[in-house]
Write a protein that holds these residues in place. Sequence first.
Motif, PDB file in Angstrom:
ATOM      1  N   PRO A   1       0.833  -1.211   0.000  1.00  0.00           N
ATOM      2  CA  PRO A   1       0.000   0.000   0.000  1.00  0.00           C
ATOM      3  C   PRO A   1       0.863   1.255   0.000  1.00  0.00           C
ATOM      4  CG  PRO A   1       0.121  -0.902   2.212  1.00  0.00           C
ATOM      5  CD  PRO A   1       0.819  -1.890   1.315  1.00  0.00           C
ATOM      6  N   CYS A   2       0.233   2.377  -0.289  1.00  0.00           N
ATOM      7  CA  CYS A   2       0.916   3.668  -0.188  1.00  0.00           C
ATOM      8  C   CYS A   2       0.815   4.153   1.256  1.00  0.00           C
ATOM      9  CB  CYS A   2       0.271   4.686  -1.131  1.00  0.00           C
ATOM     10  SG  CYS A   2       0.555   4.320  -2.876  1.00  0.00           S
ATOM     11  N   ASN A   3       1.958   4.493   1.840  1.00  0.00           N
ATOM     12  CA  ASN A   3       1.904   4.927   3.238  1.00  0.00           C
ATOM     13  C   ASN A   3       1.610   6.419   3.372  1.00  0.00           C
ATOM     14  OD1 ASN A   3       4.436   5.850   2.376  1.00  0.00           O
ATOM     15  ND2 ASN A   3       5.296   5.685   4.448  1.00  0.00           N
ATOM     16  N   THR A   4       1.523   7.125   2.222  1.00  0.00           N
ATOM     17  CA  THR A   4       1.089   8.517   2.206  1.00  0.00           C
ATOM     18  C   THR A   4       0.099   8.704   1.065  1.00  0.00           C
ATOM     19  OG1 THR A   4       3.180   9.342   3.096  1.00  0.00           O
ATOM     20  CG2 THR A   4       1.796  10.937   1.949  1.00  0.00           C
ATOM     21  N   VAL A   5      -1.061   9.292   1.359  1.00  0.00           N
ATOM     22  CA  VAL A   5      -2.054   9.613   0.335  1.00  0.00           C
ATOM     23  C   VAL A   5      -2.536  11.043   0.586  1.00  0.00           C
ATOM     24  CG1 VAL A   5      -4.317   9.076  -0.657  1.00  0.00           C
ATOM     25  CG2 VAL A   5      -2.797   7.218   0.042  1.00  0.00           C
ATOM     26  N   LYS A   6      -2.669  11.776  -0.501  1.00  0.00           N
ATOM     27  CA  LYS A   6      -3.208  13.136  -0.421  1.00  0.00           C
ATOM     28  C   LYS A   6      -4.375  13.261  -1.391  1.00  0.00           C
ATOM     29  CE  LYS A   6       0.750  15.341  -1.277  1.00  0.00           C
ATOM     30  NZ  LYS A   6       1.755  16.433  -1.323  1.00  0.00           N
ATOM     31  N   MET A   7      -5.487  13.806  -0.903  1.00  0.00           N
ATOM     32  CA  MET A   7      -6.630  14.085  -1.772  1.00  0.00           C
ATOM     33  C   MET A   7      -6.726  15.589  -1.985  1.00  0.00           C
ATOM     34  SD  MET A   7      -9.898  15.360  -2.184  1.00  0.00           S
ATOM     35  CE  MET A   7     -11.020  15.291  -0.813  1.00  0.00           C
TER      36      MET A   7
END
Length: 413
Positions: free
Chosen positions: A166-172
């Motif tokens: 998984p991505c350990n950082t996500v920005k919306m």
Amino acid sequence: MSEKAFDIVVFGATSFVGQILSRYLMQQYGVDGELKWAIAGRSEPKLVTLKSSLGDAAKELPVVVADASDEASLANMCARTRVVISTVGPYALYGEPLVRACVEAGVDYCDLTGEVQWIRRMVQTYEARAKETGARIVHCCGFDSIPSDLGVYFLQQQAQQRFGTPCNTVKMRVKVAKGGMSGGTVASLVNVTKEALADPALRKELANPYSICPPEFRPKRRQHNVKAAEYDEDYGAWTAPFIMSAINTRVVHRSNALTGAAYGREFGYDEAMLTGRGLKGRATALGIAAGLGGFMAATAIKPARWALEKFVLPKPGEGPSPKAQEEGFYDLRFVGISEKGELIRTKVTGDRDPGYGSTGKMLGEAAMCLAFDIDASERQAGGFWTPASLLGQPLLDRLTAKAGLTFEVIDGK
């Protein structure tokens, strides 16, 4: 399936969103076909008027009289259905009796609240009992927070396929959102401000990004919170605060907690609005940040709040016109970064105004998902869930097939 008169009851059907939802269910599923449903509320004359407005095809649509202040009527309503949808807010003022009734009856429930302080109280008070009775309670099934919650869920699915992790950082980032605000949403925002002003402990709690996560889930990572105009290198654009981030980020973190840290124990997530590049983008970001700050400051001052409520803000029951709802839309962009620096970009779009036209459809499909797609014996049992942690892929499939949403990868490089 249990032998009950209805699969779904729409409680608060004559509210602004309740009417949108009822029209959607009528158009999409009719009456007494695949779906057995009813409209409910405290005023029988208003329910009959709503039923008449739905056309001749709705003449067999059942009407149930129930009042949020009458627990016997709520218990009677719950005894007749498998799922209850509630559109009666502010939930912190009117929502608890129905949650309690559903929990005691072992009936599934969904709503469109964005009131994080109320969600926390409901989880603390009723989750143990919901686990005993089998009631699945799913808050935040509207624009806050399905596009964010399912958007992160979708991105992480794609990241697992592409990167094996998984991505350990996500920005919306909100690229664009066109739509109006209803009096019900305004009333909820103002009520949160009133509660926070009266309770220092609540103010501290509202600043905690893990406030609705289980107590044992307390990552050490400091979560970023866009509070002012900021330049975002990953998007190459200026950003401004997004008013819904306060609830959306907490729902996403609860989803991560309830799925055994599927996104990573030290997962980071934040939201903001894209305002463009260069000096114009910066000026727009500064303007939005100042305007939002001014609004929040005004709601915190009693005379200013009174003036806003009386002369400026829409009243409960008011909201965008049907034409405005149809012309509205939204486009949300996500970027995910794995621990190795691998990048994936995705987007979520909706074909109606976010808070009402699209929210009505999302709420309806969340209830359909609870009624028909999520078997307690096979998937998840009673408790307080989030859209992604309980409804997951079945809901994503329904949203894309019926509710006008899209989920897609736009750049995997």
